[in-house]
Structures are given as structure tokens and as C-alpha cells.
Design an enzyme around this catalytic site. Structure first.
Site, PDB file in Angstrom:
ATOM      1  N   LYS A   1       3.274  15.222  -4.684  1.00 22.83           N
ATOM      2  CA  LYS A   1       3.704  15.482  -3.305  1.00 22.83           C
ATOM      3  C   LYS A   1       3.806  16.981  -3.018  1.00 22.83           C
ATOM      4  O   LYS A   1       3.524  17.423  -1.910  1.00 22.83           O
ATOM      5  CB  LYS A   1       5.016  14.756  -2.999  1.00 22.83           C
ATOM      6  CG  LYS A   1       4.830  13.236  -2.915  1.00 22.83           C
ATOM      7  CD  LYS A   1       6.066  12.525  -2.392  1.00 22.83           C
ATOM      8  CE  LYS A   1       5.796  11.033  -2.215  1.00 22.83           C
ATOM      9  NZ  LYS A   1       6.978  10.251  -1.889  1.00 22.83           N
TER      10      LYS A   1
ATOM     11  N   LYS B   1      -2.588   4.591  -5.857  1.00 22.06           N
ATOM     12  CA  LYS B   1      -1.719   3.475  -5.461  1.00 22.06           C
ATOM     13  C   LYS B   1      -1.572   3.394  -3.934  1.00 22.06           C
ATOM     14  O   LYS B   1      -1.633   4.424  -3.247  1.00 22.06           O
ATOM     15  CB  LYS B   1      -0.358   3.581  -6.142  1.00 22.06           C
ATOM     16  CG  LYS B   1       0.622   4.489  -5.461  1.00 22.06           C
ATOM     17  CD  LYS B   1       2.050   4.225  -5.896  1.00 22.06           C
ATOM     18  CE  LYS B   1       2.974   5.055  -5.013  1.00 22.06           C
ATOM     19  NZ  LYS B   1       4.013   4.316  -4.350  1.00 22.06           N
TER      20      LYS B   1
ATOM     21  N   LYS C   1       3.153   3.878   1.542  1.00 26.02           N
ATOM     22  CA  LYS C   1       3.574   3.880   2.945  1.00 26.02           C
ATOM     23  C   LYS C   1       3.078   5.104   3.681  1.00 26.02           C
ATOM     24  O   LYS C   1       2.627   5.046   4.803  1.00 26.02           O
ATOM     25  CB  LYS C   1       5.105   3.993   3.054  1.00 26.02           C
ATOM     26  CG  LYS C   1       5.904   2.820   2.726  1.00 26.02           C
ATOM     27  CD  LYS C   1       7.348   3.163   3.108  1.00 26.02           C
ATOM     28  CE  LYS C   1       8.319   2.829   2.017  1.00 26.02           C
ATOM     29  NZ  LYS C   1       8.495   3.872   1.015  1.00 26.02           N
TER      30      LYS C   1
HETATM   31  N1  AQP Z   1       1.456   0.457  -4.507  1.00 26.51           N
HETATM   32  C1  AQP Z   1       2.550  -0.077  -5.031  1.00 26.51           C
HETATM   33  N2  AQP Z   1       2.450  -1.115  -5.894  1.00 26.51           N
HETATM   34  C2  AQP Z   1       3.578  -1.684  -6.416  1.00 26.51           C
HETATM   35  N3  AQP Z   1       4.824  -1.252  -6.133  1.00 26.51           N
HETATM   36  C3  AQP Z   1       4.959  -0.226  -5.281  1.00 26.51           C
HETATM   37  N4  AQP Z   1       6.023   0.418  -4.788  1.00 26.51           N
HETATM   38  C4  AQP Z   1       5.618   1.394  -3.955  1.00 26.51           C
HETATM   39  N5  AQP Z   1       4.282   1.409  -3.863  1.00 26.51           N
HETATM   40  C5  AQP Z   1       3.838   0.408  -4.692  1.00 26.51           C
HETATM   41  C6  AQP Z   1       7.412   0.077  -5.118  1.00 26.51           C
HETATM   42  O1  AQP Z   1       8.118  -0.126  -3.906  1.00 26.51           O
HETATM   43  C7  AQP Z   1       9.488   0.252  -4.107  1.00 26.51           C
HETATM   44  C8  AQP Z   1       9.956   1.103  -2.968  1.00 26.51           C
HETATM   45  O2  AQP Z   1       9.209   2.317  -2.965  1.00 26.51           O
HETATM   46  P1  AQP Z   1       9.845   3.623  -2.349  1.00 26.51           P
HETATM   47  O3  AQP Z   1      10.103   3.428  -0.934  1.00 26.51           O
HETATM   48  O4  AQP Z   1      11.034   4.002  -3.153  1.00 26.51           O
HETATM   49  O5  AQP Z   1       8.814   4.779  -2.525  1.00 26.51           O
HETATM   50  P2  AQP Z   1       7.465   4.931  -3.273  1.00 26.51           P
HETATM   51  O6  AQP Z   1       7.506   4.329  -4.637  1.00 26.51           O
HETATM   52  O7  AQP Z   1       7.081   6.358  -3.220  1.00 26.51           O
HETATM   53  O8  AQP Z   1       6.564   4.006  -2.339  1.00 26.51           O
HETATM   54  P3  AQP Z   1       5.540   4.429  -1.247  1.00 26.51           P
HETATM   55  O9  AQP Z   1       5.205   3.232  -0.441  1.00 26.51           O
HETATM   56  O10 AQP Z   1       4.412   5.143  -1.897  1.00 26.51           O
HETATM   57  O11 AQP Z   1       6.397   5.407  -0.336  1.00 26.51           O
HETATM   58  P4  AQP Z   1       6.151   6.890   0.117  1.00 26.51           P
HETATM   59  O12 AQP Z   1       4.817   6.880   0.757  1.00 26.51           O
HETATM   60  O13 AQP Z   1       7.270   7.144   1.054  1.00 26.51           O
HETATM   61  O14 AQP Z   1       6.197   7.766  -1.108  1.00 26.51           O
HETATM   62  C9  AQP Z   1       9.552   0.963  -5.452  1.00 26.51           C
HETATM   63  O15 AQP Z   1      10.125   0.089  -6.400  1.00 26.51           O
HETATM   64  C10 AQP Z   1       8.128   1.243  -5.774  1.00 26.51           C
HETATM   65  O16 AQP Z   1       7.881   1.263  -7.167  1.00 26.51           O
END
Ligand code: AQP
Length: 334
Positions: free
Chosen positions: A111, A196, A199
């Protein structure tokens, strides 16, 4: 009873990976564990965002969690910032962690690379300590998360052990609970299947958002990047050599309760695999979307759930914070 804790950031729209990697386990664990789940709004401050959007995304996320199946009678659902102990103990853990170990976190590297280290917020570097605080405050035994959080969980264990070693037994050392390989622990971007699904990614065509309508879901999955194989064994689970196809198999297997190999055995061509994956995702999300619409029309009820959740969370977290402050040598207020 086993205690579990997990959180989700209100950053952007929730996506299929969040559901398959984490929320599915959260819902299942409500029956077998004392479950604490939170919308981690403080984590969202680590990247640029708008204040009104954050407020609204926090409510949306809480409503979505209820729509997806969290039941306030069987779990404690709250907003992280409603429980002051999270930031209190985060500081103690920042003073337990080292700068070097924070810099080694993959999410920091990824990031901060986007806008450069100079502009990256200090909170982005430090937030794994806040995440560690989120977990240890509840004496969590297990932390249901997707595979991308494995490194942060390892750090949490290291910090809890270091704190206990320096100041005496204070925190429980938690274990990660990550879905098995091929069971949704790492849902990949449909357009760039070596990355991966996320969001906040800049690849909306590669991301299935939980609020997408059926047409968008079908279009995105039908256009998912695969490969040029067309032999009789083109449909097989091999994430390293065939990331796109393996991702679809992983998604369909997770939703239908089979293994990716079992799913692959039913197909020789990509078209039918994509069509069935799209139908399975549409069917999975339709009831969640319908329930979301109902709940969103009554925000006062959601706010009430969050108030009750914060009250219970505060009771548990304040006691742990007091224990940690005493252990580290802070003078209790008179
Ligand atoms: N692609 C994924 N596959 C499986 N699990 C996932 N998680 C996120 N992306 C995947 C799991 O979702 C939970 C919540 O995630 P988070 O909101 O804490 O942030 P993150 O892991 O950084 O998820 P994002 O969607 O990628 O968010 P942003 O874009 O805001 O950084 C966690 O348990 C995560 O493992």
C-alpha cells in the site's frame, strides 16, 4: 467456550473474497464460539478518505454483516471506535513492536508503494499493532481471517508473547483460523488472478462486489481471465500454472461445499465452468442483498445492535486494558 474475534474495514464496497474468506467462517462460528466481530473503522483512517463516506460505509458494513447472517443474539457486533480500549492498548503494542518488523509487513510494502513511503500515513505502518490490540483485548483463542492476514496474525502472536515475556503473563496468544487451500481463503482478482480480490482495488471488473446485480456478476465472471489451454484436462486445479481457472474452481467449490478437484472433474471447457460459477455466486448473494435492503430501511435497529455490542465489548476490553496498563507500569488513577 472458545472465544473468537475478527474485524472488517469499512473501506469501499465489501467483495466476494471478504465473504468467502472471512464472513462465512464468522457466521458458522456463532454457534460454537463466544464470537466478537467488529467494523474496524479506525483501520480505515490509514488511507485517504472522506469523513461522510466513512460514516456511511461503517453503517453499510454493519448492516451488511447482519444481512449476511450475523445474529446479535449469538454474537457481539460492534464498531471498533466505540471501544476506547482498542487505541489505548494499540499504543502499548506499538511500544512493544519494532520499526523494522512493521516495515516488513507485506500490506505496508504494497500500500505504501502506491503513493510512496514519504506520503504514506504513519498509521498505515503502525496499524498491525492496532489489529493486534483488537485481538488480544478479547482474549481471543482463534481469529477467523482470510489468508492475506496470516502475516498480521503471526505479528500479533509475536507481540503478545513479547509483552508477556517483558511484563508478565497478560495476553492470550491467539491462533489464526484460515480456510483450507481451495476453500476461499484467497479469492483472486478475476482480471489479474495472481493478485487477491480487494475492496479498494482499482480493478472493478476483476472484483465481485456483494452488492453487484446478477447481470454484473455474470458479466464479470464470464470475462474472467483464464488461459489458452483447450486440451481435455484444461479444467484442473493448479493455482501456480493456471491461476484464473483455479480461482473459479476455488469459488465454485467453496460455495457448493466440494473440493476444487471434485468441481474440476465435472468440466472440460471454461464456458460452462464460468456459467455455473456465475449462477452459484448470484444465488449466494441474492438473499443477502434482499435482507440488506430490508435492514437498511431501518437504520435505528442497526444502531441499537451496535450500541448493545459496544457495551458488551467495552466490558471485556476495558478489563484487559487495565490489566495491560498495570503490567507495563502505568500508575492506576487514584
Ligand atoms: N481476496 C480475499 N480472499 C479471501 N479473504 C479475503 N479477505 C479480504 N480479501 C480477501 C478477508 O476479509 C476480511 C476483511 O478484510 P479487511 O477489511 O480487514 O481488509 P483486507 O484484508 O485488506 O481486505 P480488502 O478487501 O483487500 O480491503 P482493502 O481493499 O480495504 O485493503 C479479512 O479477514 C481478510 O483476510
Amino acid at each position: 467456550m472458545t472465544r473468537v474475534l475478527s474485524g472488517i474495514q469499512p473501506t469501499g464496497q465489501p467483495q466476494l473474497g471478504n465473504y468467502l474468506g472471512a464472513l462465512r467462517s464468522w457466521i458458522a462460528l456463532q454457534d460454537s464460539a463466544d464470537a466478537f466481530y467488529c467494523v474496524v473503522d479506525l483501520h480505515a483512517l490509514t488511507v485517504p478518505g472522506d469523513a461522510a463516506e466513512l460514516r456511511s460505509a461503517t453503517m453499510t458494513m454493519a448492516t451488511l454483516l447482519l444481512a449476511a447472517g450475523l445474529d446479535p443474539d449469538r454474537c457481539t457486533l460492534f464498531v471498533q471506535s466505540h471501544v476506547p480500549a482498542h487505541t489505548q492498548v494499540a499504543w502499548l503494542l506499538e511500544c512493544t513492536a519494532s520499526f523494522g518488523e512493521m516495515r516488513r509487513m507485506t500490506q505496508w510494502k504494497d500500500k505504501s508503494a502506491k503513493g510512496g513511503e514519504e506520503a504514506a500515513r504513519l498509521g498505515l505502518l503502525a496499524y498491525p499493532a492496532l489489529m493486534a490490540a483488537d485481538i488480544v483485548l478479547y482474549d481471543a483463542d482463534r481469529v477467523p481471517v482470510g489468508d492475506d492476514q496470516r502475516q498480521h496474525l503471526e505479528l500479533t502472536r509475536t507481540l503478545a508473547e513479547r509483552f508477556n515475556h517483558r511484563y508478565g503473563q497478560t495476553f492470550k496468544v491467539p491462533d489464526a483460523l484460515i480456510p483450507a487451500r481451495g476453500q476461499g481463503g484467497r479469492v483472486m482478482d478475476l482480471q489479474e488472478p495472481t493478485r487477491k480480490m480487494s475492496k479498494s482495488s482499482d480493478s472493478p471488473q476483476g472484483t465481485v462486489f456483494l452488492f453487484d446485480d446478477p447481470k454484473d456478476i455474470e458479466r464479470k465472471i464470464k470475462r474472467a481471465v483464464t488461459d489458452a489451454d483447450d486440451g481435455p484436462d484444461a479444467v484442473r486445479y493448479d493455482p501456480a500454472a493456471k491461476p484464473g481457472v483455479s480461482n473459479l474452481l476455488d469459488i465454485l467449490a467453496t460455495i457448493t461445499g466440494r473440493t476444487p478437484d471434485q468441481v474440476a472433474a465435472g468440466y472440460t471447457r471454461y464456458g460452462p465452468l464460468k456459467a455455473d460459477t456465475a449462477s452459484a455466486v448470484v444465488e449466494l448473494l441474492a438473499p443477502i442483498q434482499a435482507r440488506y435492503r430490508e435492514l437498511a430501511s431501518d437504520p435505528a435497529s442497526v444502531a441499537k445492535v451496535l450500541r448493545a455490542g459496544a457495551e458488551r465489548a467495552n466490558e471485556v476490553a476495558a478489563a484487559t486494558a487495565a490489566r495491560a496498563e498495570a503490567a507495563i507500569g502505568l500508575l492506576p488513577p487514584g
